[in-house]
Design an enzyme around this catalytic site. Sequence first.
Site, PDB file in Angstrom:
ATOM      1  N   LYS A  71       0.804  -1.216   0.000  1.00  0.00           N
ATOM      2  CA  LYS A  71       0.000   0.000   0.000  1.00  0.00           C
ATOM      3  C   LYS A  71       0.843   1.276   0.000  1.00  0.00           C
ATOM      4  CE  LYS A  71      -4.594  -1.216   1.428  1.00  0.00           C
ATOM      5  NZ  LYS A  71      -4.753  -2.652   1.228  1.00  0.00           N
ATOM      6  N   THR A  72       2.126   1.161  -0.242  1.00  0.00           N
ATOM      7  CA  THR A  72       2.992   2.338  -0.239  1.00  0.00           C
ATOM      8  C   THR A  72       3.248   2.815  -1.663  1.00  0.00           C
ATOM      9  OG1 THR A  72       4.106   1.319   1.637  1.00  0.00           O
ATOM     10  CG2 THR A  72       5.156   3.232   0.671  1.00  0.00           C
TER      11      THR A  72
END
Lengths: 337, 343
Positions: free
Chosen positions: A117-118
């Site tokens: 999710k980065t």
Amino acid sequence: MPALVPASSQSSDDGDLLYSERPDWNDVTPLPQYEDPNPIAPIFYSPEYKDATDYFRGIVKTGEKSERVLELTESIIRLNPAHYSAWQYRYETLLAINAPLDVELTLMDELAVEFLKTYQVWHHRRLLLMLTRKPAPELTFIAKCLQTDVKNYHTWSYRQWLLAYFNDDELWSGELDYVEAMIVDDIRNNSAWHHRFFVVFQSGIREGETDRSRIVRRELTYVKQNISFAANNPSAWNYLRGILDFNDLPYSRVEDFVKLYADASNDAVRDVVDLENPPPSKGAELPCPAAIEFLADIHEKEGRALQATELWRSLADEHDTMRKKYWEFRIREGLKS
Amino acid sequence: MSTSSPSSELAIPLHVAYIKALGDNKDDLAYHLTAHLRLNAIYWGLTALNIMGHKDALPREEMIDFVMSCWDDEAGGFGAHPDHDAHLHPTLSAIQILIMQDALDRVDVHRVVQFILSLHQPSGVFAGDQFGEIDTRFLYCAVNALSLLGQLHVLDEAAKERTVNYIIRCRNFDGGFGSVVGAESHAAQVFVCTAALAILDRLDVIDEETLGWWLCERQLPNGGLNGRPEKLEDVCYSFWVLSAMAILDKIPWIDADKLTRYAYNDHPSSPSVNHAQDLEGGGIADRPGDMVDVFHTHFGIAGLSLLGYPGLQDLDPVYCMPAALIEKMGLRKPWKALERRTA
């Protein structure tokens, strides 16, 4: 919250040593975060993170670009994958020392799965791909990431970028099959439906797809079939609308189909399988609000205001009361024209 | 996490205390692992305090000093934390904080403008920083920041046109907007595109009814709002969805009652899972039962303000700032929240 990974888990021979304890880093002056204590300034709890970032500041100051900087930035990224300065500096270092980018990609494979999710993970990958120019293995890699997080926004967006950027027919060739498999896996995966629209209608016309009316028929059949499997699926209904809107086709074209879902009962006897109008599967929750809405739109476009109003009323009062105000708006607007 | 006493009230004093205490946990690893968000976090905290009517709860001088310590003199912008490279998002946060603290004169406007313009891409979108990541979020940050600085005019007609055209290209078949051209519609991206168009006075390019419909479809049977079809609800979508709807003057299409009850009331079916707000330590989480954080605290309160929750100040949904300030600066765009209820 990113997983905490101590520096010792890297591929370094120095085990648990901090950078400050390593002789091969003796020549670097670590720079602490602050000279003066400041009430809003943080006191670092993790010695590893403080140590790594102190040394990072040190090499940034001297402008060092070397192999060991790769090790250091990897330490930081593993502790905090959102530290975008570390990513940026790592990228510059890779270029400066002419590091093998396929090795870098393999490392990134591991980090991407952990830190899906980065943003930075994916952006770094884009930059690497723009240099390596080997997109085909990426599709396999992306598919693997999507297995663990089927709706990950960055991952799907990266896949779209990859396909569009390289725009290679071979790359595109397996895509319809891929997205179909994803929809079979989870018929309600909005990201997959969006991707299908992107592949079919928004990425140019490839060889073998020049007969657009055939493509439209194929897609209409496909989405109708999927609606028959799962009637109350907003993604599929949006997709149906999208096909018609994008290709300037009247909604009335699918009126017979939509009617099957706007009815409360599902007991029409069907001896003949009608491929054009696959009915709701047994156990489908009917009537389907999306179908009622669609049918109302058809009535409206065909000038049948009263029928449209009746359906909007049924939505406001019974089938979609949450959006009562919206349906009453449609009724008012409908009465105007 | 919370008590089981029935309540439908926003625990303002608790949330104020929560925000005030945020800076105290400096021994917490979590505190410095989120350094890359620090300036943004201060903006979220300060805005929430403003909306709750406690704008002076945090020491002003210290905050201004901290903001200025994030100035990246090489780039001409603000990083999220001292020593972090300048980036559009914290640059916007810095400007917003300084405005709320009445200290905008501390900003080197000329340099910031140059920094922002340097990130404008030929396609019309903005990159977040020199690393090159593009996203409609950054387009919004740029346009918002320029406008707050009174410098929107530095975008000439051609520049404005290509910015608007990029947004148009991000519009999907379902009427929503994505992060880049080709990306899936997502409520947060819908917000930034809509708000950017509002600032640029180009809401004419939006099909308001279709977009309004897509937005009100975010409301789930439990009353909460999600970001795209078939995803879970999250309190921050209260802001993304509601603010976009306020700009389009379509908030009445959301069932406000159900939304408020979902996030801030007891759940009879699961008594151990109460509000999204923590009634012991303060703060608001993404959904009932989860851990709180300042991001969701801010957006939860912002959403409630737009719904007319009693006792809160008005929030300008275009700039996500106290409405009174934006009005004073002469920047108010057309938008409509629900009437503020009296308790």
